[in-house]
Design a protein around this motif. Structure first.
Motif, short mmCIF file in Angstrom:
data_model
loop_
_atom_site.label_atom_id
_atom_site.label_comp_id
_atom_site.label_asym_id
_atom_site.label_seq_id
_atom_site.Cartn_x
_atom_site.Cartn_y
_atom_site.Cartn_z
N ASP A 1 104.27 -6.17 14.91
CA ASP A 1 103.07 -5.80 14.15
C ASP A 1 103.38 -5.75 12.65
N PHE A 2 104.54 -5.23 12.31
CA PHE A 2 104.95 -5.14 10.91
C PHE A 2 105.03 -6.52 10.28
N VAL A 3 105.69 -7.46 10.95
CA VAL A 3 105.85 -8.81 10.42
C VAL A 3 104.48 -9.48 10.28
N SER A 4 103.61 -9.30 11.26
CA SER A 4 102.26 -9.88 11.20
C SER A 4 101.46 -9.29 10.05
N TRP A 5 101.56 -7.99 9.86
CA TRP A 5 100.81 -7.33 8.80
C TRP A 5 101.27 -7.80 7.42
N VAL A 6 102.57 -7.91 7.24
CA VAL A 6 103.10 -8.37 5.95
C VAL A 6 102.69 -9.83 5.72
N ASP A 7 102.63 -10.63 6.78
CA ASP A 7 102.16 -12.00 6.64
C ASP A 7 100.70 -12.03 6.19
N ASP A 8 99.89 -11.11 6.72
CA ASP A 8 98.49 -11.02 6.27
C ASP A 8 98.41 -10.67 4.78
N LEU A 9 99.27 -9.76 4.34
CA LEU A 9 99.31 -9.40 2.92
C LEU A 9 99.73 -10.60 2.07
N ASP A 10 100.66 -11.38 2.58
CA ASP A 10 101.08 -12.61 1.89
C ASP A 10 99.90 -13.56 1.75
N GLN A 11 99.12 -13.73 2.81
CA GLN A 11 97.95 -14.61 2.76
C GLN A 11 96.92 -14.09 1.76
N ALA A 12 96.74 -12.77 1.70
CA ALA A 12 95.81 -12.19 0.74
C ALA A 12 96.26 -12.48 -0.69
N TRP A 13 97.56 -12.38 -0.94
CA TRP A 13 98.06 -12.68 -2.28
C TRP A 13 97.85 -14.15 -2.65
N LEU A 14 97.99 -15.03 -1.69
CA LEU A 14 97.76 -16.44 -1.99
C LEU A 14 96.31 -16.68 -2.41
N VAL A 15 95.38 -15.98 -1.78
CA VAL A 15 93.97 -16.11 -2.15
C VAL A 15 93.77 -15.66 -3.60
N VAL A 16 94.38 -14.55 -3.95
CA VAL A 16 94.25 -14.04 -5.33
C VAL A 16 94.93 -14.98 -6.32
N THR B 1 89.09 -11.29 -10.92
CA THR B 1 88.99 -10.33 -12.01
C THR B 1 90.22 -9.44 -12.01
N SER B 2 90.46 -8.83 -13.12
CA SER B 2 91.65 -7.98 -13.20
C SER B 2 91.53 -6.79 -12.26
N LEU B 3 90.33 -6.38 -11.91
CA LEU B 3 90.16 -5.27 -10.97
C LEU B 3 90.75 -5.62 -9.61
N ARG B 4 90.45 -6.81 -9.11
CA ARG B 4 91.00 -7.23 -7.82
C ARG B 4 92.51 -7.35 -7.90
N THR B 5 92.99 -7.93 -8.97
CA THR B 5 94.42 -8.11 -9.13
C THR B 5 95.13 -6.77 -9.23
N GLN B 6 94.58 -5.86 -10.04
CA GLN B 6 95.20 -4.54 -10.19
C GLN B 6 95.19 -3.77 -8.88
N TYR B 7 94.08 -3.89 -8.13
CA TYR B 7 94.01 -3.23 -6.83
C TYR B 7 95.11 -3.77 -5.90
N MET B 8 95.23 -5.07 -5.84
CA MET B 8 96.24 -5.67 -4.95
C MET B 8 97.66 -5.30 -5.39
#
Length: 162
Positions: free
Chosen positions: A44-59, A14-21
Protein backbone atom coordinates in the motif's frame (compact mmCIF):
# COMPACT_ATOMS: atom_id res chain seq x y z
CA UNK A 1 -30.67 44.62 -13.11
CA UNK A 2 -28.82 41.35 -12.78
CA UNK A 3 -25.15 41.30 -11.94
CA UNK A 4 -23.27 38.72 -13.97
CA UNK A 5 -19.93 37.60 -12.62
CA UNK A 6 -17.61 36.09 -15.12
CA UNK A 7 -14.91 34.08 -13.41
CA UNK A 8 -11.89 33.41 -15.60
CA UNK A 9 -10.70 29.81 -15.81
CA UNK A 10 -8.11 28.95 -13.19
CA UNK A 11 -4.53 28.42 -14.25
CA UNK A 12 -3.92 24.71 -13.49
CA UNK A 13 -0.42 25.31 -12.16
CA UNK A 14 -1.07 28.31 -10.02
CA UNK A 15 1.33 28.80 -7.19
CA UNK A 16 -1.43 27.81 -4.76
CA UNK A 17 -1.59 24.28 -6.18
CA UNK A 18 2.18 24.04 -6.29
CA UNK A 19 2.60 25.33 -2.74
CA UNK A 20 -0.08 22.94 -1.49
CA UNK A 21 1.62 19.98 -3.14
CA UNK A 22 5.04 21.01 -1.78
CA UNK A 23 3.69 21.35 1.74
CA UNK A 24 1.70 18.12 1.48
CA UNK A 25 4.74 16.21 0.20
CA UNK A 26 6.93 17.63 2.96
CA UNK A 27 4.38 16.73 5.67
CA UNK A 28 3.95 13.21 4.31
CA UNK A 29 7.65 12.50 4.01
CA UNK A 30 8.26 13.84 7.52
CA UNK A 31 5.27 12.05 9.08
CA UNK A 32 5.50 8.54 7.65
CA UNK A 33 8.64 7.63 9.63
CA UNK A 34 6.64 8.32 12.81
CA UNK A 35 4.63 5.16 12.20
CA UNK A 36 5.95 1.63 12.64
CA UNK A 37 7.05 0.09 9.36
CA UNK A 38 5.27 -3.19 8.81
CA UNK A 39 5.41 -5.73 6.06
CA UNK A 40 1.62 -5.67 5.81
CA UNK A 41 1.58 -2.06 4.61
CA UNK A 42 4.55 -2.09 2.23
CA UNK A 43 2.53 -2.72 -0.93
CA UNK A 44 0.00 0.00 0.00
CA UNK A 45 2.86 2.35 0.84
CA UNK A 46 4.58 1.82 -2.52
CA UNK A 47 1.27 2.27 -4.38
CA UNK A 48 0.45 5.45 -2.48
CA UNK A 49 3.85 7.00 -3.15
CA UNK A 50 3.45 6.09 -6.83
CA UNK A 51 0.13 7.99 -6.82
CA UNK A 52 1.90 11.01 -5.33
CA UNK A 53 4.53 10.72 -8.07
CA UNK A 54 1.78 10.76 -10.71
CA UNK A 55 0.21 13.82 -9.07
CA UNK A 56 3.55 15.64 -9.23
CA UNK A 57 3.89 14.83 -12.91
CA UNK A 58 0.51 16.46 -13.55
CA UNK A 59 1.64 19.61 -11.74
CA UNK A 60 5.07 19.66 -13.39
CA UNK A 61 3.58 19.29 -16.84
CA UNK A 62 1.05 22.10 -16.13
CA UNK A 63 -1.81 19.74 -16.79
CA UNK A 64 -5.33 19.64 -15.40
CA UNK A 65 -6.68 16.59 -13.60
CA UNK A 66 -9.31 14.48 -15.33
CA UNK A 67 -11.23 12.90 -12.42
CA UNK A 68 -13.18 10.55 -14.69
CA UNK A 69 -10.06 8.93 -16.15
CA UNK A 70 -7.84 9.50 -13.12
CA UNK A 71 -5.05 11.05 -15.19
CA UNK A 72 -3.65 14.43 -16.08
CA UNK A 73 -4.55 15.95 -19.41
CA UNK A 74 -3.20 18.90 -21.31
CA UNK A 75 -4.96 22.20 -20.90
CA UNK A 76 -6.35 23.27 -24.23
CA UNK A 77 -6.70 27.03 -24.44
CA UNK A 78 -8.57 28.47 -27.37
CA UNK A 79 -7.70 31.91 -28.70
CA UNK A 80 -10.64 33.62 -26.99
CA UNK A 81 -9.66 32.19 -23.60
CA UNK A 82 -6.02 33.14 -24.17
CA UNK A 83 -7.08 36.67 -24.99
CA UNK A 84 -9.06 36.84 -21.73
CA UNK A 85 -6.02 35.82 -19.68
CA UNK A 86 -6.26 32.04 -19.42
CA UNK A 87 -2.78 30.57 -19.28
CA UNK A 88 -0.77 27.70 -17.94
CA UNK A 89 2.13 28.68 -15.72
CA UNK A 90 4.94 26.19 -15.08
CA UNK A 91 6.62 25.81 -11.72
CA UNK A 92 9.38 28.28 -10.91
CA UNK A 93 13.00 27.14 -10.66
CA UNK A 94 12.82 27.73 -6.88
CA UNK A 95 9.80 25.43 -6.58
CA UNK A 96 11.49 22.80 -8.74
CA UNK A 97 14.62 22.94 -6.59
CA UNK A 98 12.56 22.66 -3.41
CA UNK A 99 10.69 19.65 -4.78
CA UNK A 100 13.92 17.91 -5.79
CA UNK A 101 15.35 18.54 -2.33
CA UNK A 102 12.20 17.23 -0.64
CA UNK A 103 12.22 14.04 -2.68
CA UNK A 104 15.92 13.25 -2.35
CA UNK A 105 15.94 13.89 1.40
CA UNK A 106 12.56 12.29 1.96
CA UNK A 107 13.46 9.11 0.12
CA UNK A 108 16.60 8.74 2.23
CA UNK A 109 14.48 9.07 5.39
CA UNK A 110 11.90 6.59 4.09
CA UNK A 111 14.62 4.08 3.31
CA UNK A 112 16.01 4.43 6.85
CA UNK A 113 12.49 4.05 8.25
CA UNK A 114 11.87 0.88 6.29
CA UNK A 115 15.16 -0.74 7.30
CA UNK A 116 14.31 -0.35 10.99
CA UNK A 117 11.07 -2.33 10.79
CA UNK A 118 12.25 -5.72 9.59
CA UNK A 119 14.03 -7.12 12.65
CA UNK A 120 17.42 -7.43 11.04
CA UNK A 121 16.24 -8.62 7.63
CA UNK A 122 17.84 -6.67 4.82
CA UNK A 123 15.41 -4.23 3.17
CA UNK A 124 16.43 -5.29 -0.33
CA UNK A 125 15.91 -8.97 0.50
CA UNK A 126 12.52 -8.23 2.03
CA UNK A 127 11.39 -6.19 -0.97
CA UNK A 128 12.62 -8.84 -3.43
CA UNK A 129 10.79 -11.58 -1.53
CA UNK A 130 7.59 -9.53 -1.68
CA UNK A 131 8.08 -8.69 -5.38
CA UNK A 132 8.32 -4.96 -4.61
CA UNK A 133 12.01 -4.27 -5.26
CA UNK A 134 11.53 -2.79 -8.76
CA UNK A 135 8.58 -0.67 -7.65
CA UNK A 136 10.51 0.60 -4.60
CA UNK A 137 13.54 1.42 -6.74
CA UNK A 138 11.26 3.48 -8.99
CA UNK A 139 9.57 5.56 -6.28
CA UNK A 140 9.27 9.13 -7.58
CA UNK A 141 11.14 8.07 -10.71
CA UNK A 142 8.69 9.89 -13.00
CA UNK A 143 9.05 13.13 -11.06
CA UNK A 144 12.82 12.85 -10.68
CA UNK A 145 13.23 12.00 -14.39
CA UNK A 146 11.16 15.06 -15.26
CA UNK A 147 13.18 17.23 -12.88
CA UNK A 148 16.38 16.07 -14.55
CA UNK A 149 15.28 18.02 -17.62
CA UNK A 150 15.30 21.28 -15.66
CA UNK A 151 19.08 21.41 -15.59
CA UNK A 152 21.35 21.55 -12.61
CA UNK A 153 22.69 18.51 -10.87
CA UNK A 154 22.29 16.57 -7.67
CA UNK A 155 25.36 16.14 -5.51
CA UNK A 156 25.47 12.70 -3.95
CA UNK A 157 27.28 12.71 -0.59
CA UNK A 158 30.14 10.26 -0.29
CA UNK A 159 32.25 9.23 2.65
CA UNK A 160 35.39 8.80 0.59
CA UNK A 161 37.99 11.55 0.73
CA UNK A 162 40.50 11.61 -2.06
Amino acid sequence: MALILQIPPIDPSTSLRTQYMLRFTNEVLLSIPGYPSRTSVLEDFVSWVDDLDQAWLVVLESQVWDPEKGIGKDLVIDTDAAASGTKSTPMSQTEVTRLRSLLVGGMAELENWLTMGFDGEDLETKLQRMGLQDRFDNLFSGTLDFLGGFGGFIVEPTSEIE
